[in-house]
Write an enzyme that holds these catalytic residues in place. Structure first.
Site, short mmCIF file in Angstrom:
data_model
loop_
_atom_site.label_atom_id
_atom_site.label_comp_id
_atom_site.label_asym_id
_atom_site.label_seq_id
_atom_site.Cartn_x
_atom_site.Cartn_y
_atom_site.Cartn_z
N LYS A 76 0.84 -1.20 0.00
CA LYS A 76 0.00 0.00 0.00
C LYS A 76 0.88 1.25 0.00
CE LYS A 76 -3.82 2.22 2.50
NZ LYS A 76 -4.77 2.11 3.62
N SER A 151 -9.22 3.32 2.50
CA SER A 151 -8.10 3.77 1.70
C SER A 151 -7.27 2.63 1.12
CB SER A 151 -7.19 4.68 2.55
OG SER A 151 -6.64 3.97 3.66
N SER A 175 -10.57 1.46 6.62
CA SER A 175 -9.83 1.30 5.36
C SER A 175 -9.45 -0.13 5.03
CB SER A 175 -8.57 2.17 5.40
OG SER A 175 -8.91 3.53 5.43
#
Length: 469
Positions: A76, A151, A175
């Protein structure tokens, strides 16, 4: 079965037995990314293919380091991976190359993972919709006109689209849960402190965000959590390694699940969300679980006010250097500026009161878990929205008063650091995925994964309903 349809532990066993080579897996992974990532935009900063193939061949020739040996992973884009850009989705950091691995990435490498690139994220991870001015928007593999959530939207979409078999993510405000629910995969927010952050900056006050695993099966979640977890002696909070994978076998018969629904009307829900959730819960009764409706255990608005105060306080601390520089502030997204400006306005007693509210909710939740083994909420209050939208402005006719109010349903667990697993929970009328949050008391990570594993054996939504790419 196609090599990319296989779950991560299954692939690991095949690699160990030399039924599949890391080079074959890498070649298939790169071909899949070439075929679908242009439409989905989940993988960013992809490394050179020849270099990756050389690493895969080297992995085939080397002794196995761990269960991730030879498995491609993309990190990520909030975490540093040596030699790769860490943009955090922000023009402020676009093009900056990491000089070293973050702790999490180093642990994945030590277990044998091959780092192929990054997964897309909103700017600084703010907002549960993955778009930014550096890499653009990630689209939902189930409907390319819709959001993949965030996210960890890039990670979830990459898993759903079979570009990855396992992925890391992070979760401050849903997220690891919202994008998992919207992409028909599993995502887990571990007990806070189980997966350590970076040993830098302020390390005592802010107990909101955590890294965690994403996968297409609960066993893969557990295995990745076991790699990610474990105390770091340079940090004041933490637990021993999770050791969840050996503990997810066995029955879940007799577990008591408290269904919180829309929290007594406090959380507006789009049409079909509650019905989809309740249909899944009825199916869960087939596992022998006792599902009971639970009244709202605490004032939702008190949780929300505590949450947005402590969140803005934390964001202001992390982004203050950018905000205080007028040139770099001009490059920040509106939500980041709003959060920092709010955080700057709070005095010490405002933070104290917010933390007292958090403490009151923790005590109430602890008492609630004397009755229930887990609490259940939808993973999101609406279905994936149009990818061009910045954020939803209303749900079921109720106006949203901030960029993140539409995700209020995730805050009860986030505020007090409880572990949560998103279960894929079927599909709505428009063919879009839904998810359920299974929330447990602190330290119940293995129990939640056991429940998820029995659910997966019953439903296997990720394999049963892949995206139509």
């Amino acid at each position: 079965m196609d090599i990319l349809e296989r779950e991560a532990l299954d692939l690991s066993a095949a690699l160990a037995a030399r039924e599949v080579s890391a080079a074959e897996l890498m070649e298939a992974t790169l071909a899949r990314i070439a075929a679908v990532n242009g439409a989905v935009n989940a993988i960013v900063s992809l490394r050179d293919g020849e270099a990756l193939m050389a690493e895969a061949r080297a992995a085939d020739a080397a002794p196995r380091q761990g269960w991730l040996h030879g498995i491609p992973i993309a990190i990520k884009d909030l975490a540093n991976a040596e030699g790769l850009p860490t943009s955090m989705g922000s023009p402020v950091f676009a093009g900056q190359v990491a000089a070293r691995d973050d702790l999490l990435v180093a642990r994945l490498r030590r277990a044998g993972a091959l780092i192929i690139g990054k997964t897309n994220t909103p700017e600084f991870g703010l907002g549960s919709h993955t778009f930014n001015p550096v890499h653009g928007a990630t689209r939902n593999p189930y409907d390319l006109t819709r959001s993949a959530g965030g996210s960890s939207g890039g990670a979830a979409a990459a898993l759903a689209a079979r570009m990855l078999c396992v992925a890391d993510g992070s979760d401050m405000m849903g997220s690891l849960r919202n994008p998992a629910g919207w992409n028909n995969v599993y995502g887990m927010r571990p007990t806070w402190g189980l997966v350590p952050g970076e040993p830098e900056g302020e390390m005592f006050l802010h107990q909101l965000a955590t890294a965690g695993p994403m996968a297409r099966s609960p066993a893969d979640l557990a295995a990745l959590l076991d790699v990610m977890s474990g105390a770091d002696p340079r940090q004041p909070h933490g637990f021993d390694q999770a050791d969840c994978l050996p503990r997810i076998g066995g029955s879940v018969g007799g577990l008591k699940l408290g269904w919180l629904g829309d929290w007594g009307g406090a959380f507006p829900m789009a049409e079909g969300i509650i019905a989809s959730s309740e249909a899944a819960l009825e199916q869960m009764g087939g596992l022998g679980c006792d599902v009971m409706a639970a009244p709202p255990p605490f004032a939702a608005e008190a949780i929300w006010e505590s949450w947005i105060t402590l969140r803005s306080f934390a964001v202001a601390g992390s982004l203050s250097a950018l905000y205080d520089d007028p040139a770099r502030r001009a490059l920040l997204k509106e939500a980041a500026i709003w959060e920092v400006a709010r955080g700057y306005r709070f005095d010490a007693m405002t933070i104290q009161r917010a933390s007292m509210q958090r403490s009151d909710w923790f005590r109430k939740a602890a008492a609630l878990f004397e009755t229930f083994d887990a609490l259940v909420l939808p993973s999101a209050q609406l279905w994936p929205f149009a990818v061009e939208e910045v954020h939803p402005e209303q749900i079921a006719g109720r106006e949203m008063d901030s960029y993140h109010r539409w995700m209020q349903v995730v805050t009860p667990a986030s505020l007090i650091g409880l572990p949560v697993v998103n279960l894929p929970a079927g599909f709505g009328a428009e063919g879009l995925p839904a998810g359920l949050q299974m929330i447990g008391p602190r330290g119940s990570d293995a129990l939640l994964l056991r429940l998820a594993a029995r659910w997966h054996e019953m439903t296997d939504w990720p394999q049963r309903r892949p995206p139509p790419l």
